[in-house]
Design a protein around this motif. Structure first.
Motif, PDB file in Angstrom:
ATOM      1  N   MET B 267       0.823  -1.204   0.000  1.00  0.00           N
ATOM      2  CA  MET B 267       0.000   0.000   0.000  1.00  0.00           C
ATOM      3  C   MET B 267       0.864   1.263   0.000  1.00  0.00           C
ATOM      4  O   MET B 267       0.509   2.254  -0.625  1.00  0.00           O
ATOM      5  CB  MET B 267      -0.928   0.012   1.222  1.00  0.00           C
ATOM      6  CG  MET B 267      -2.025  -1.030   1.174  1.00  0.00           C
ATOM      7  SD  MET B 267      -3.165  -0.830  -0.214  1.00  0.00           S
ATOM      8  CE  MET B 267      -4.317   0.354   0.465  1.00  0.00           C
ATOM      9  N   ARG B 271       1.298   4.346  -2.696  1.00  0.00           N
ATOM     10  CA  ARG B 271       0.940   5.563  -1.967  1.00  0.00           C
ATOM     11  C   ARG B 271      -0.469   5.442  -1.384  1.00  0.00           C
ATOM     12  O   ARG B 271      -1.346   6.256  -1.606  1.00  0.00           O
ATOM     13  CB  ARG B 271       1.005   6.803  -2.856  1.00  0.00           C
ATOM     14  CG  ARG B 271       2.395   7.385  -2.920  1.00  0.00           C
ATOM     15  CD  ARG B 271       2.391   8.902  -3.147  1.00  0.00           C
ATOM     16  NE  ARG B 271       2.301   9.656  -1.905  1.00  0.00           N
ATOM     17  CZ  ARG B 271       1.182  10.154  -1.407  1.00  0.00           C
ATOM     18  NH1 ARG B 271       0.040   9.970  -1.989  1.00  0.00           N
ATOM     19  NH2 ARG B 271       1.213  10.851  -0.297  1.00  0.00           N
ATOM     20  N   GLY B 272      -0.640   4.403  -0.612  1.00  0.00           N
ATOM     21  CA  GLY B 272      -1.916   4.224   0.066  1.00  0.00           C
ATOM     22  C   GLY B 272      -3.039   3.906  -0.906  1.00  0.00           C
ATOM     23  O   GLY B 272      -4.195   4.157  -0.622  1.00  0.00           O
ATOM     24  N   GLY B 273      -2.665   3.343  -2.046  1.00  0.00           N
ATOM     25  CA  GLY B 273      -3.708   2.982  -3.007  1.00  0.00           C
ATOM     26  C   GLY B 273      -4.373   4.212  -3.601  1.00  0.00           C
ATOM     27  O   GLY B 273      -5.485   4.157  -4.095  1.00  0.00           O
ATOM     28  N   ILE B 274      -3.684   5.332  -3.515  1.00  0.00           N
ATOM     29  CA  ILE B 274      -4.328   6.563  -3.976  1.00  0.00           C
ATOM     30  C   ILE B 274      -3.477   7.192  -5.060  1.00  0.00           C
ATOM     31  O   ILE B 274      -3.322   8.383  -5.138  1.00  0.00           O
ATOM     32  CB  ILE B 274      -4.520   7.553  -2.815  1.00  0.00           C
ATOM     33  CG1 ILE B 274      -3.290   7.536  -1.922  1.00  0.00           C
ATOM     34  CG2 ILE B 274      -5.757   7.213  -2.043  1.00  0.00           C
ATOM     35  CD1 ILE B 274      -3.267   8.601  -0.885  1.00  0.00           C
ATOM     36  N   LYS B 275      -2.933   6.356  -5.891  1.00  0.00           N
ATOM     37  CA  LYS B 275      -2.089   6.803  -6.992  1.00  0.00           C
ATOM     38  C   LYS B 275      -2.823   7.778  -7.888  1.00  0.00           C
ATOM     39  O   LYS B 275      -4.010   7.669  -8.085  1.00  0.00           O
ATOM     40  CB  LYS B 275      -1.729   5.586  -7.839  1.00  0.00           C
ATOM     41  CG  LYS B 275      -0.255   5.324  -7.932  1.00  0.00           C
ATOM     42  CD  LYS B 275      -0.072   4.269  -8.985  1.00  0.00           C
ATOM     43  CE  LYS B 275       1.092   3.385  -8.673  1.00  0.00           C
ATOM     44  NZ  LYS B 275       1.053   2.184  -9.491  1.00  0.00           N
ATOM     45  N   GLY B 276      -2.043   8.636  -8.504  1.00  0.00           N
ATOM     46  CA  GLY B 276      -2.563   9.519  -9.563  1.00  0.00           C
ATOM     47  C   GLY B 276      -3.683  10.338  -9.060  1.00  0.00           C
ATOM     48  O   GLY B 276      -4.537  10.811  -9.658  1.00  0.00           O
TER      49      GLY B 276
END
Lengths: 269, 276, 345
Positions: B267, B271-276
């Motif tokens: 994760m 990046r914490g599943g917050i890519k892009g």
């Protein structure tokens, strides 16, 4: 392919019945119990129906009090959780952070490890500072636990807003704060609403923290439901269950596009 | 490449949330580990752990086995559902599998008690169909617990895996089809290998959520053996024995440690599943 | 008998006709190119042949066999995907061998065939690489190898060159053409790049809004376009509108009869094929050549030539033409457009 096949149709009907039995079946039992005056084996439905328990729930002090307590706790939790995660999510989405890895790990840890030991020790700590058996103790525990998933839902929402939209406003002379309130925030509202409803529902249904911190002095709806179910007061337990399930089901149908599975892992308990 | 603002402001924005997490999560966590090494009188001891292994070895093995079984069944079912929905749009199944998603675990437990009891709704239905009365109920056994766990965990795992399947470049699937691969081959040759990380995340989160669930085994499941969460609760509620409860807690951390580290690394890399 | 034949193919997406009664055939081992702008239906056509698009009408025949209702995996028409669709978790060897494995061929033969394909496409030594370790050109050839190694009855190429750099693209055109001829696999080639299609195809189909507007050899399409759209779509053109009266159009020295009752006609001129001379120069012209008199308004330098904006007598719109000779703006010039380099519709 297009030919009508009696076998295919039969198979499909069987599969549908099987799915309905497995998925809806468990919920049907609760609904039936909530209206049952007498229900003896092996009748598939109660012998006598009644609305008494529904009436009782809303008239009886104890059940109604617990529902009011749960709603109060959930609303304050949403407010606190939002107040904390809104700035933090913006920070994660837009800023280059020092010790970023450590921060990410910290905020992801509650999903990766069991929560129960933390709740138990929180209850013990709260016991020493007078927050045990206190509504605010439950609220604090719920705020901490919901913070993690509301943070990631809102971060994802901010990330989905192109930076260029903010830069365009900045370029025209808006300050950072002005940019946030006039550009970013309005665009993030759907995500914020989704996150808030999610936190609200989670808090309403949360048992473990509410049980260790609140009981036996104050009982939220799930704790009361647990007591009722354990005492084989199936009707009251079922009525409370239905009251807690209906918003969850509505949310499930309405919300799908806002949620990524990873963010709701804190659910249940 | 996305540009990020370099400013201490970012840290200030995170500070309130971080403080709450530190006080209400990290502090109790450290306290849990700490107090697992102390007896009631406040002396350092390994006695709590000795007691855990004396009393609860069977429960620990049972918890791990039950959790592993749940993960196994959940993975099979969720990959099957996700594969089906990847190739065919069936709204009915789409809604049905997600039904339990937001229902609180405690209520699932209550529902399962009614559904799976010897005289429960499932048996009432089965009696009608197959004509056999007095079927055994599974609400108080490990099978009932397994069924309940699978029921609540499957939608979540399916959601993750289906998301991964749907996010795959359609051309990967079409290219295999074009060369003559059947749907079943495609599931095993293309969909599953290319969704490895997501399936791993589904596995880990299902494992952690199952082994740390208190309410489901509290409502459903046998009295002996117990899931360790129940043992923790009993230790605190009936014996006021925090040392042993916390030792059990630490052991539950150790059980998930490898998986949790994989999850955190994955994760953080995303990046914490917050890519892009 | 045609190798591949589509008869009255129809596909609707709501009100949009992606394929509106399209019929075509591939004969022998020719390379048939389908060109058209995006949304013209060319990709839908290709995908319906591969079986990824379910048709609303019409039949597709492969060597006379009706394959319209066959599942994609049963068709044996190998497709090359625009983005290559190389499976990232498999090596180059595994990617190429995949189709052969599905055909239950023994390991030794698979190895031989894959090695042949690697060599044929100049990919020796890359067998154990993952697709991500290859250059764009190498990936493109691996994708091609994967498609040809199963010896398909028809090869379907979806914009095979569009993901390559402009410079490599020109070189690969020749390679692709040579390759297709060597292999002798009948090929359907979809591209939006008309120049690419004209340069390598045996036959070209021009599509627009789900219809086939014209099909023929590249020369026929270029020299004898049947309508305004085809004339404009191929080649570098400049178009001006001129008035039409009673079915007669007059431009410069040419008068042409058109069939429609339209008020204006369009003149399409191949911008590179115009000769520009001094207005007073006495140049011999052939019967059918279009001669226009105008004044140079502006000039852009393009390297090998100039691009001129010309104000032509009796025409309200500027004309843009290319010529290698440098002419100063303001000068009055005569433009000679040979027959076959202009079209009036």
């Amino acid at each position: 392919m297009k030919r009508f096949s009696i076998w295919k149709l039969t198979l499909k009907v069987v599969v549908i019945i099987l799915i309905l039995t497995l998925m809806v079946g468990p919920l049907v039992g609760i609904v039936l119990w909530s209206f049952a005056r007498r229900w003896y084996w092996p009748s598939p439905i109660p012998q006598e129906f009644t609305l008494r328990f529904w009436h009782d729930v809303f008239a009886q002090g104890r059940v109604l009090d617990s529902l009011i307590l749960s709603v109060t706790v959930a609303l304050i939790t949403v407010a606190l959780s939002l107040a904390l995660s809104l700035p933090a999510a913006y920070g994660f989405a837009r800023y280059k952070l020092p010790i970023e890895r450590i921060l990410l790990i910290l905020f992801l840890m509650p999903q990766a490890f069991p929560q129960l030991p933390v709740f138990i020790n929180l209850a013990s700590i709260f016991g020493r500072i007078g927050l045990k058996g206190n509504m605010w103790g439950i609220i604090l525990a719920h705020t901490m636990a919901s913070l993690v998933f509301s943070l990631w839902i809102i971060t994802a929402t901010f990330k989905a807003i192109p930076v260029e939209l903010e830069q365009a406003a900045q370029n025209l002379g808006a300050s950072r704060l002005k940019v946030f309130w006039t550009i970013t925030f309005p665009l993030a509202v759907p995500g914020l609403i989704a996150g808030s409803i999610f936190v609200f529902l989670w808090s309403m249904g949360e048992f473990t923290a509410a049980f260790f911190i609140g009981a036996p002095f104050i009982q939220t709806a799930p704790v009361l439901m647990y007591t009722a179910s354990m005492g084989y007061n199936m009707q009251i337990a079922s009525v409370i269950s239905i009251i807690l399930i209906i918003p969850s089901l509505l949310f499930m149908i309405l919300i799908e596009r806002y949620l990524k599975a990873e963010y709701i892992s804190g659910l249940g308990g | 490449m996305e540009e990020k603002i370099k400013s201490p402001m970012g840290f200030i924005l995170i500070l309130p949330a971080l403080s709450v997490l530190g006080l209400l999560y990290v502090f109790p966590l450290i306290r849990a580990i700490w107090s697992s090494f102390y007896d009631r009188a406040g002396n350092f001891t390994l006695g709590n752990y000795a007691k855990v292994f004396e009393l609860y070895t069977r429960d620990i093995v049972y918890s791990v086995a039950m959790t592993a079984a749940t993960v196994g069944v959940v993975l099979v079912i969720s990959i099957a559902i996700a594969s089906y929905l990847r190739f065919r749009d069936w709204k009915f199944l789409d809604y049905m599998y997600r039904l339990p998603l937001f229902i609180p675990f405690l209520i699932v437990g209550h529902a399962m008690r009614i559904f799976l009891a010897p005289h429960g709704t499932l048996n009432a239905l089965l009696t009608r169909i197959i004509g056999v009365e007095e079927l055994p109920g599974i609400s108080g056994s490990w099978t009932g617990l397994l069924f309940s766990f699978v029921w609540v965990m499957t939608p979540f795992a399916t959601l993750i895996i289906l998301g991964a399947f749907k996010a795959l470049e359609p051309a990967y699937v079409e290219a295999a089809q074009n060369l003559g691969a059947s749907k079943l081959r495609i599931i095993f040759d293309i969909l599953i290998p290319l969704s490895g990380p997501s399936i791993m995340v589904a596995t880990i989160l299902t494992f952690v959520r199952t082994i740390s669930s208190l309410t489901i085994p509290l409502m459903v499941g046998p009295n002996k053996p117990n899931m360790i969460t129940i043992d923790m609760m009993f230790r605190v509620n009936y014996f006021n024995d925090w040392g042993v409860a916390n030792s059990l807690g630490v052991i539950s951390y150790l059980i998930v440690m490898v998986l949790a580290i994989y999850y955190l690394r994955y994760m953080v890399a995303e990046r914490g599943g917050i890519k892009g | 008998m045609a190798v591949l034949e589509g008869v009255n193919l129809k596909k609707y997406y709501g009100k949009v006709h992606a394929l509106d009664d399209v019929s075509f055939a591939i004969e022998g081992n020719e390379l048939l190119a389908v060109i058209g702008p995006s949304g013209s239906g060319k990709t839908t056509l290709l995908r319906s042949i591969a079986g990824f698009v379910k048709l609303d009408g019409g039949r597709i025949f492969l060597h006379g066999e009706d394959i319209t209702d066959l599942a994609p995996e049963k068709r044996n028409v190998a497709m090359f995907f625009q983005n290559y669709a190389l499976w990232p978790h498999m090596t180059v060897f595994e990617n190429i061998a995949y189709g052969l494995k599905l055909r239950k061929i023994d390991k030794k033969t698979i190895k031989e065939k894959v090695e042949w394909a690697l060599e044929f496409l100049g990919l020796e030594g890359l067998a154990d690489r993952k697709p991500s370790q290859l250059s764009g050109g190498q990936q493109q050839r691996v994708a091609l190898a994967r498609a040809i190694v199963v010896e398909p009855k028809v090869l379907l190429l979806d914009e095979p060159l569009s993901n390559l750099d402009a410079k490599i693209r020109l070189r690969i055109r020749f390679e692709l053409k040579a390759l297709q001829q060597k292999l002798g696999i009948p090929t359907l080639y979809v591209t939006h790049d008309q120049e690419e299609a004209l340069s390598i195809a045996d036959r070209v189909i021009v599509m627009h809004e789900g219809k086939i507007l014209q099909s023929g050899t590249p020369e026929e399409i270029y020299r004898n376009p049947r309508n305004l759209f085809v004339a404009d779509f191929v080649g570098m053109n400049t178009i001006v509108k001129v008035p039409a009266e009673n079915g007669l159009v007059k431009v410069g020295n040419i008068t042409k009869r058109i069939e429609n009752e339209q008020k204006t006609a369009s003149v399409v001129i191949r911008a590179d094929e115009v000769n520009i001379v001094d207005a007073t120069a006495d140049v011999s012209t052939k019967e059918g050549d279009l001669v226009l008199i105008g004044v140079i308004k502006d000039r852009l330098y393009l390297g090998s030539k100039y691009r001129y904006e010309v104000e032509v007598e009796d025409i309200n719109e500027p004309l843009f033409v290319n010529h290698e000779v440098d002419v100063a703006p303001g000068k009055k010039v005569k433009m000679i457009v040979p027959e076959g380099s202009y079209f009036i519709f």
